[in-house]
Design a protein around this motif. Sequence first.
Motif, PDB file in Angstrom:
ATOM      1  N   GLY A   1      53.431 -40.885 -12.180  1.00  0.00           N
ATOM      2  CA  GLY A   1      54.609 -40.894 -13.328  1.00  0.00           C
ATOM      3  C   GLY A   1      55.805 -41.148 -12.931  1.00  0.00           C
ATOM      4  N   GLY A   2      56.414 -40.555 -11.962  1.00  0.00           N
ATOM      5  CA  GLY A   2      57.577 -40.756 -11.363  1.00  0.00           C
ATOM      6  C   GLY A   2      57.720 -42.115 -11.124  1.00  0.00           C
ATOM      7  N   LEU A   3      57.074 -42.638 -10.397  1.00  0.00           N
ATOM      8  CA  LEU A   3      57.312 -44.119  -9.779  1.00  0.00           C
ATOM      9  C   LEU A   3      57.476 -45.173 -10.831  1.00  0.00           C
ATOM     10  CD1 LEU A   3      54.697 -44.284  -6.735  1.00  0.00           C
ATOM     11  CD2 LEU A   3      57.396 -44.080  -6.766  1.00  0.00           C
TER      12      LEU A   3
ATOM     13  N   ILE B   1      55.770 -36.877  -3.816  1.00  0.00           N
ATOM     14  CA  ILE B   1      55.485 -37.460  -2.300  1.00  0.00           C
ATOM     15  C   ILE B   1      55.569 -36.242  -1.412  1.00  0.00           C
ATOM     16  CG2 ILE B   1      57.826 -38.046  -1.977  1.00  0.00           C
ATOM     17  CD1 ILE B   1      54.547 -39.986  -0.888  1.00  0.00           C
ATOM     18  N   ALA B   2      56.481 -35.543  -1.629  1.00  0.00           N
ATOM     19  CA  ALA B   2      56.536 -34.204  -0.749  1.00  0.00           C
ATOM     20  C   ALA B   2      55.219 -33.268  -0.598  1.00  0.00           C
ATOM     21  CB  ALA B   2      57.721 -33.470  -1.056  1.00  0.00           C
ATOM     22  N   LEU B   3      54.835 -33.088  -1.780  1.00  0.00           N
ATOM     23  CA  LEU B   3      53.364 -32.139  -1.920  1.00  0.00           C
ATOM     24  C   LEU B   3      52.148 -33.217  -1.296  1.00  0.00           C
ATOM     25  CD1 LEU B   3      53.643 -30.317  -5.265  1.00  0.00           C
ATOM     26  CD2 LEU B   3      54.150 -29.577  -3.174  1.00  0.00           C
ATOM     27  N   LEU B   4      52.148 -34.398  -1.656  1.00  0.00           N
ATOM     28  CA  LEU B   4      51.026 -35.223  -0.919  1.00  0.00           C
ATOM     29  C   LEU B   4      50.937 -34.989   0.510  1.00  0.00           C
ATOM     30  CD1 LEU B   4      48.662 -36.641  -2.576  1.00  0.00           C
ATOM     31  CD2 LEU B   4      50.189 -38.951  -2.167  1.00  0.00           C
ATOM     32  N   ALA B   5      52.503 -35.421   0.932  1.00  0.00           N
ATOM     33  CA  ALA B   5      52.444 -35.626   2.330  1.00  0.00           C
ATOM     34  C   ALA B   5      52.107 -34.101   3.045  1.00  0.00           C
ATOM     35  CB  ALA B   5      53.959 -35.713   2.692  1.00  0.00           C
ATOM     36  N   GLY B   6      52.696 -32.884   2.231  1.00  0.00           N
ATOM     37  CA  GLY B   6      52.315 -31.453   2.554  1.00  0.00           C
ATOM     38  C   GLY B   6      50.595 -31.250   2.932  1.00  0.00           C
ATOM     39  N   VAL B   7      50.018 -31.831   1.804  1.00  0.00           N
ATOM     40  CA  VAL B   7      48.452 -31.584   1.702  1.00  0.00           C
ATOM     41  C   VAL B   7      47.860 -32.426   2.929  1.00  0.00           C
ATOM     42  CG1 VAL B   7      46.592 -32.136   0.414  1.00  0.00           C
ATOM     43  CG2 VAL B   7      48.404 -31.193  -0.689  1.00  0.00           C
ATOM     44  N   LEU B   8      48.285 -33.482   3.056  1.00  0.00           N
ATOM     45  CA  LEU B   8      47.925 -34.430   4.289  1.00  0.00           C
ATOM     46  C   LEU B   8      48.149 -33.561   5.619  1.00  0.00           C
ATOM     47  CD1 LEU B   8      46.637 -36.997   5.580  1.00  0.00           C
ATOM     48  CD2 LEU B   8      49.068 -38.068   5.373  1.00  0.00           C
ATOM     49  N   SER B   9      49.265 -33.108   5.785  1.00  0.00           N
ATOM     50  CA  SER B   9      49.282 -32.457   6.998  1.00  0.00           C
ATOM     51  C   SER B   9      48.727 -31.166   7.095  1.00  0.00           C
ATOM     52  CB  SER B   9      51.072 -32.297   7.281  1.00  0.00           C
ATOM     53  OG  SER B   9      51.731 -31.709   6.426  1.00  0.00           O
ATOM     54  N   TRP B  10      48.789 -30.336   6.076  1.00  0.00           N
ATOM     55  CA  TRP B  10      48.209 -29.063   5.904  1.00  0.00           C
ATOM     56  C   TRP B  10      46.709 -28.984   6.243  1.00  0.00           C
ATOM     57  CZ3 TRP B  10      45.429 -26.317   2.207  1.00  0.00           C
ATOM     58  CH2 TRP B  10      45.222 -25.021   2.339  1.00  0.00           C
ATOM     59  N   ILE B  11      45.949 -29.940   5.891  1.00  0.00           N
ATOM     60  CA  ILE B  11      44.460 -30.126   6.107  1.00  0.00           C
ATOM     61  C   ILE B  11      44.090 -29.929   7.230  1.00  0.00           C
ATOM     62  CG2 ILE B  11      42.304 -31.148   5.397  1.00  0.00           C
ATOM     63  CD1 ILE B  11      43.421 -31.989   2.916  1.00  0.00           C
TER      64      ILE B  11
ATOM     65  N   LEU C   1      62.437 -35.989 -10.212  1.00  0.00           N
ATOM     66  CA  LEU C   1      61.751 -34.927  -9.671  1.00  0.00           C
ATOM     67  C   LEU C   1      60.264 -35.193  -9.589  1.00  0.00           C
ATOM     68  CD1 LEU C   1      63.257 -31.854 -11.761  1.00  0.00           C
ATOM     69  CD2 LEU C   1      63.822 -32.490  -9.399  1.00  0.00           C
ATOM     70  N   GLY C   2      59.808 -35.886 -10.406  1.00  0.00           N
ATOM     71  CA  GLY C   2      58.257 -36.224 -10.220  1.00  0.00           C
ATOM     72  C   GLY C   2      57.917 -37.027  -8.912  1.00  0.00           C
ATOM     73  N   THR C   3      58.810 -37.923  -8.812  1.00  0.00           N
ATOM     74  CA  THR C   3      58.668 -38.918  -7.662  1.00  0.00           C
ATOM     75  C   THR C   3      58.837 -38.046  -6.189  1.00  0.00           C
ATOM     76  OG1 THR C   3      59.687 -40.650  -8.764  1.00  0.00           O
ATOM     77  CG2 THR C   3      59.844 -40.816  -6.580  1.00  0.00           C
TER      78      THR C   3
END
Length: 399
Positions: A299-301, A262-272, A256-258
């Motif tokens: 932590g997931g990786l 990555i989904a939230l990080l990509a979301g932040v990148l596209s949202w800013i 789940l962490g992985t």
Amino acid sequence: MSTTTLERSTTAAPARPDDRRTSDPGGALAHRAAALDGLRTVAILIVMLYHLHVPGFGGGFIGVTVFFVLSGFLITTLLLGERRRTGRIRLGAFWLKRMLRLYPALVVLVAVGVALWSWVGDYKGASYSAGEAAAIALTYTGNLFRAFWNTTQGVFAHTWSLSMEEQFYLVWPVVLVALLALRARRRVLVTGLGAVIAGGATASWLSYRAPGGGSTPDVYFSPVLGVVPLATGCLLALLLDDERVRVWARGLAGHLGTWVGIALLAGVLSWIDDDWTQHAWTFGLLLPATGAVSAVLIGGLVSVRSPLSVALSWTPIAWFGRRVSYSAYLWHPLVIALLGTVAASAFGAFDRIWLLGGAVLVAVGAAYAVEVPVERLRRRFREARRLLAAERSVTQTRG
């Protein structure tokens, strides 16, 4: 960068089925995690695309946040591992290794930047002469000058993040050694780091001042904000140093962490978007949250094998992160400053592609021209010391 954190990454979970793990009972790390090297590649590429103003990467500056979390995690893990193996942490040896790893490449960059100053020095504005800007870069104080005196160092301006990491390397190991000497419990360390993270985020929000024009707020470069992702990485390392947490992370939590990370990080990148500098919550909430998301991903990786960890461990991607990412961070602003105008007139709409390719080539060349020879000298020196120590031991035994 430094990750900085820039040491070889290790983990207790296999990145490939044929990985050979070394025994480190009770430790969070046992062998290099190629997936973290791959994450470095992703982080540096989005930073470069941000500086190239590529559409869709207006939030690419979060790559620096990812590097900070990686630095905090890896450095803390290395220090805890050394204490577990040897019973102590040698601060002098740690600082010497950091300096030999990072400083030679910086010195070469600064020398070239000073030589080309008349062409590139005023890249994004410069408040100082070439010599002054060089001195700030070489003394790792760029973040302080940018945060507290609202000045910039031209083509060396990006070294502010290196300054933040070096200041972290000076302070955190001493604090950790002192707390361990006092036999502070892990719970106390975790609580203290949590307080630092919350306090830094709150102080960043309260100290925010809206900048004029499109400039970046001073608080972005402040150690008050910079310590938040670094402390987040340290917190992750302390949590994963607990066997119970590692067991938990090796299950569903790690997967789940992985994927959530990555989904939230990509979301932040596209949202800013372009107005990110105009909001206090960007610095008091969004960037600290990005650090937390990065920690969840890391932590997931390092805990489970997943399609994402396999992809990031792919040899070319991991190699670039391990060998070239620091050099790429150092050199790409100089390449952009030197060749940006030429590329725009020569290649038109494809100028960013050519600039990115040129920056990568320069980074690879610089890594193998500077960093690799220095590392070889370090290995030879260590081997010579080992042989000398062995010879002395034999002589004393015979005596």
